[in-house]
Design an enzyme around this catalytic site. Structure first.
Site, short mmCIF file in Angstrom:
data_model
loop_
_atom_site.label_atom_id
_atom_site.label_comp_id
_atom_site.label_asym_id
_atom_site.label_seq_id
_atom_site.Cartn_x
_atom_site.Cartn_y
_atom_site.Cartn_z
N GLU A 208 -36.06 -36.37 -3.81
CA GLU A 208 -36.07 -37.21 -5.04
C GLU A 208 -37.16 -36.65 -5.95
O GLU A 208 -38.32 -37.13 -5.81
CB GLU A 208 -36.37 -38.62 -4.47
CG GLU A 208 -35.37 -39.21 -3.59
CD GLU A 208 -34.09 -39.90 -4.36
OE1 GLU A 208 -34.63 -40.84 -5.28
OE2 GLU A 208 -32.90 -39.99 -3.97
N CYS A 242 -41.03 -42.85 -11.85
CA CYS A 242 -40.00 -41.46 -12.03
C CYS A 242 -39.14 -41.81 -12.89
O CYS A 242 -38.57 -41.02 -13.22
CB CYS A 242 -39.84 -41.21 -10.42
SG CYS A 242 -38.87 -42.54 -9.60
#
Lengths: 465, 465
Positions: A208, A242
């Site tokens: 990720e 993010c």
């Protein structure tokens, strides 16, 4: 490290983790950990990031609990072998199932920006799937890492889940071990290192990562609501998210029009002194503080720009008329700086986005379905938000993951189970009627060939013919 | 190689491959390629492997056509984003979808044992998902590799699908390029090399490997049917099948009881001389021939053991009373040699299987449901069959892939779509009623926290509370 992995593997081999009872017990234990230690957890997050309580509770703890509840609600279904229908020619003879099996011992490497969520949500997925796990919290959020190391063993047997803290040397040692799955959240440089290590054992990985998540604001967008949502998504956790909107693409006109709304929203959010507000986080450490400051071109700042190194404080900052050559466009900002790049039209925005790495998130603000479809069909990204930001991470019904430079694989909801399980094909039949499949046995012949084709083929459905 | 990849990427960026029409056209073109050149394929496989016509038509061409039909039937499902339901509190405000998007340019590395099936079925998955692709057939089946390279440009646009032939050098050059997905079928050693190369770009991979697939025969099994099915699966393609039964575990008694059936079946299959039968393939090359011969311990052979290097012929061979230390248990046999290892009971068989690498397939023959359940619950493998073998590959409803040493990822049926697509989360909102979510905006407060939790939480269902 080897001893820890061996211990976990021995525990896994006892088959205890496969039962519904064990899995739901672990999930409830994590829920209890969160409920009983909320104050301590909120404190640790305050120390690591000056994270406001609301962000800790709603954007970290609650999301973990959502993952737990969603798993508990569906676990009974997910752990049963699922019956599937083969071609009609086979149905009388074969029963076919898909059996979800745990992989074994998983390694979960967390990140520092949402240190609870990005460690525990994958852990919930791994446990719900029946695995054991080694959890490696990020050392850049040391207080949270310490609290996790202290608390997890009190709620979950450390023969099944082990927290290992440390920096690069410890992580490297961990990566030398053989795991059955590795789940990593962080940047692409280390992501590559993790995958290289995994390749030695052909271990499946989820990476990720991140990147620069673009926002396109169309003329038809409601600029007040857009400004509110953008500011919320950008400045939560002081931009260290993010899927935070990284930069904006819009026309010169829109850039001008939205400025008063942005100023108004900042005032509403933080009053006249952001530094005094207790709704605003800080940068995680001095290295990142310096890094972000370096990206700011004061000549282009229209709002903010102030900073205080002793507090690792950077004010919510907006830059206008930024160009691709500006420093702020050379890396993922991961901080409270919002650059605007002007474009002539939507197509130019799409071309710009497509010329760069596939982002983790892509956001579009508009009041025109045609625009929604244009971006839906002509761009790609981990996720796509239309008229809102960040929220997709809170929904268990959609996968969370990147593509290209933003990552490999996904999780959340059922996708966590798919990620942390092996989907084993099961075929069951009996001995009777073996003569029905006589055509498969040698000696071969043309008539057997024809029979076999008929017996084993998928046929086109009517609308294809 | 770089030029080829760039060309394909340029073609991908024209968005042509995303349309239903393009995908359907390519799939039908491959079907036409197979139909119009059937004789040439049969001939080529005769030259490469002495593969019997039946095996070529049913296991190589028939399977690929089935896969085309399945994908054609399901294309529409994956072209449109699939609507999913979020938590009830969000349904009036957000629409959520999962959109399946192609990755871009895929690399598909085929194998030599089923050189049509294992190269084209992944390609069909890649095309159905809207990707461009480079096909790298195995150089060890040169006639097929050549045929594919000659035929493909006649049916498919080489700007979108390219066949690249060659050996280690060319494959290495290919692996240095940046792909958006790499699909590999072969052994674990090269699998690791592929994954290492993929790690440089964080490219998702599927590795379809192998291993020693065990068979357990219970006392309650119908030995005639068992013998017939096992020998069929073992000696198809002369044992060169990744899911072939590798070795057998049974009691000494069963070993004795089954021998007359084995001999009877071999007679039925091949008459007195398998060498003269046109239903028995040959070993792919002399290196593998020598490798397999070395595994045979003449003192333990009860059937077969004869060979002819000129023809790369190894007779169907059965070995009894094999032990773990025998050479034949050192590696995946991938040849027409079937060793029997005797054990005292089912538990010992399960322990034996679990002490070794997770196999690609696991087979159990029995007439007792508890034996089925025991193996299903206490072992792991790519796939698991009860009372038959290999058939799982032909059923599109089942995923086909390994776990642990036998591989990473899976395909076939809907799993091909999932494997060759990026699952993008889409969240669609509007501007109206932004005040409904005002709790999320700073300044934070306890009442905002409470409202936030109410608005975003998954709630336990009655059965969990």
């Amino acid at each position: 490290m080897e001893v820890i992995v061996n211990t976990l593997r021995k525990s896994f081999a006892t088959n205890l983790t496969k039962s519904y009872e064990w899995r739901s017990a672990q999930l409830l234990a994590i829920e209890k950990l969160l409920d009983e230690n909320q104050t301590e957890l909120l404190d640790a997050l305050k120390q690591d990031l000056n994270k406001p309580n609301q962000e800790s509770i709603v954007l970290e703890i609650s999301l973990i609990k959502n993952g737990i509840v969603h798993c508990l609600k569906n676990l009974k279904t997910w752990v049963q072998p699922q019956k599937v229908n083969p071609i009609f020619q086979a149905r009388a003879v074969y029963s076919t199932y898909i059996q979800y099996q745990p992989l074994g011992v998983c390694l979960i490497i967390g990140a520092w920006n949402y240190p609870l969520m990005l460690t525990l949500v994958p852990l919930v997925g791994a446990l719900a799937s029946g695995n054991c796990a080694v959890v490696k919290p990020s050392e850049l959020s040391p207080n949270t890492a310490k609290v996790l190391e202290k608390l997890l063993p009190k709620y979950i047997d450390s023969d099944f889940v082990r927290v290992v803290n440390g920096g690069v040397p410890e992580t490297t040692k961990l990566l030398e071990q053989k795991f059955d799955h590795i789940f990593y959240t962080g940047n692409g440089t280390v992501g590559r290192i993790v995958m290289q290590a995994a390749a030695k054992h052909m271990t499946p990985v989820v990476l990720e990562c991140g990147g620069k998540s673009p926002v396109y604001i169309d003329e038809t967008a409601d600029l007040l609501v857009t400004a509110k949502r953008l500011a919320w998504g950008k400045f939560a956790n002081a931009g260290q998210t993010c899927i935070a909107p990284d930069y904006i693409l819009c026309t010169k006109e829109t850039q001008e029009k939205i400025l008063p709304f942005l100023k108004q929203v900042f005032e509403e959010f933080y009053g006249d002194s952001v530094k005094k507000s207790d709704s605003y986080a800080r940068i995680v450490n001095e290295r990142h503080f310096d890094r972000i400051l370096n990206l700011i071109d004061q000549s282009k700042v229209v709002v903010g720009g102030e900073s205080d190194k002793s507090q690792k404080f950077i004010a919510p900052t907006v830059m206008f008329n930024v160009t691709p050559e500006d420093k702020v466009m050379s890396e993922e900002i991961f901080g409270p700086v919002l650059p605007f790049i002007t474009v002539n039209n939507r197509q130019e925005a799409i071309d710009f986005i497509n010329s760069r790495d596939k982002p983790l998130a892509l956001y579009v603000f508009a009041n025109d379905d045609k625009i929604y479809e244009d971006f839906q069909n002509n761009t790609t990204s981990g996720s796509f938000g239309y008229n809102d930001v960040l929220v997709q991470v809170g929904f268990e019904c959609v996968p969370f993951g990147g593509v290209g430079e933003s990552g490999i694989g996904n999780y959340h909801g059922k996708f966590s189970i798919d990620t942390f399980s092996h989907q084993r094909a099961v075929l069951k039949t009996s001995f009777f009627g073996d003569s029905l499949s006589y055509f498969r046995y040698p000696p071969y012949s043309e008539s057997k060939t024809n029979k076999a084709i008929w017996a084993s083929s998928e046929f086109k459905s009517c609308n294809i013919l | 190689m770089e030029d080829i990849v760039n060309t394909l990427r340029k073609s991908f960026n024209t968005d042509t491959t995303k349309s239903y029409e393009w995908r359907k056209t390519q799939l039908l073109a491959i079907e036409k390629l197979l139909d119009e050149n059937k004789e040439q394929f049969v001939e080529a496989l005769k030259l490469d492997l002495n593969k019997p016509n039946y095996e070529t038509i049913v296991y190589e061409i028939g399977t690929v056509k089935s896969s085309i039909n399945f994908c054609l039937n399901h294309l529409k499902t994956y072209i449109e984003p699939q609507k999913v339901k979020p938590i009830i509190q969000a349904r009036a405000v957000y629409s959520t979808y999962v959109q399946y998007q192609p990755f871009g340019v895929c690399l598909i590395i085929g194998a030599w044992n089923y050189p049509i099936y294992l190269t084209l079925t992944p390609l069909i998955g890649a095309i159905s998902s809207g990707n461009c692709a480079i096909l790298k057939p195995s150089e060890m089946a040169p006639k097929i590799a050549e045929l594919l390279e000659n035929l493909f440009p006649k049916y498919l646009d080489t700007n979108f699908i390219r066949v690249v032939n060659g050996g280690v050098t060319e494959t290495t050059q290919l692996l240095e390029q940046k792909f958006d997905h790499i699909f590999y079928t072969g052994n674990g050693t090269v699998g690791r090399i592929v994954m290492q190369a993929a790690a440089k770009h964080m490219t998702p991979v599927v590795l379809e490997c192998g291993g020693k697939s065990p068979v357990y025969i219970d006392e309650t099994a119908d030995l005639l049917v068992t013998a017939r099915r096992i020998l069929w699966a073992k000696f198809t393609n002369s044992g060169q099948t990744c899911v072939a039964p590798d070795y057998v575990l049974c009691t000494k008694e069963t070993q004795e009881n089954i021998i007359p059936f084995l001999k009877q079946i071999l007679q039925e299959f091949y008459g007195g001389s398998p060498k003269d039968s046109n239903s028995f393939a040959r070993i792919i090359n002399e290196r593998h021939f020598d490798r397999i011969i070395k595994l045979i311990d003449e003192t333990k052979v009860v059937v077969g053991g004869i060979s002819d290097r000129n023809e790369k012929y190894i007779a169907p061979t059965i070995m009894f009373n094999v032990t773990v230390d025998d050479k034949v248990m050192n590696e995946e046999i991938f040849g027409p040699v079937l060793p029997f290892i005797t054990i005292t009971d089912r538990n010992e068989a399960i322990k034996f299987i679990n002490s070794r690498d997770k196999p690609l397939a696991l087979y159990v023959f029995s007439n007792k449901e508890e034996v089925y359940n025991d193996f299903k619950n206490r072992t792991s493998s790519g796939s698991f069959c009860y009372n038959d073998l290999m058939v799982q590959l032909a059923l599109e409803c089942l995923p086909f892939g390994g776990v642990g040493e036998s591989g990473l990822g899976r395909y076939h049926g809907i799993y091909s779509f999932e494997t060759f697509s990026h699952q993008r989360a889409i969240l669609k909102g509007g501007f109206f009623a932004d005040s409904l979510s005002s709790f999320r905006y700073p300044p934070y407060s306890d009442s905002n926290i409470s409202r936030g939790l109410l608005a975003t939480s998954e709630f336990k269902s009655c059965s969990i509370l």
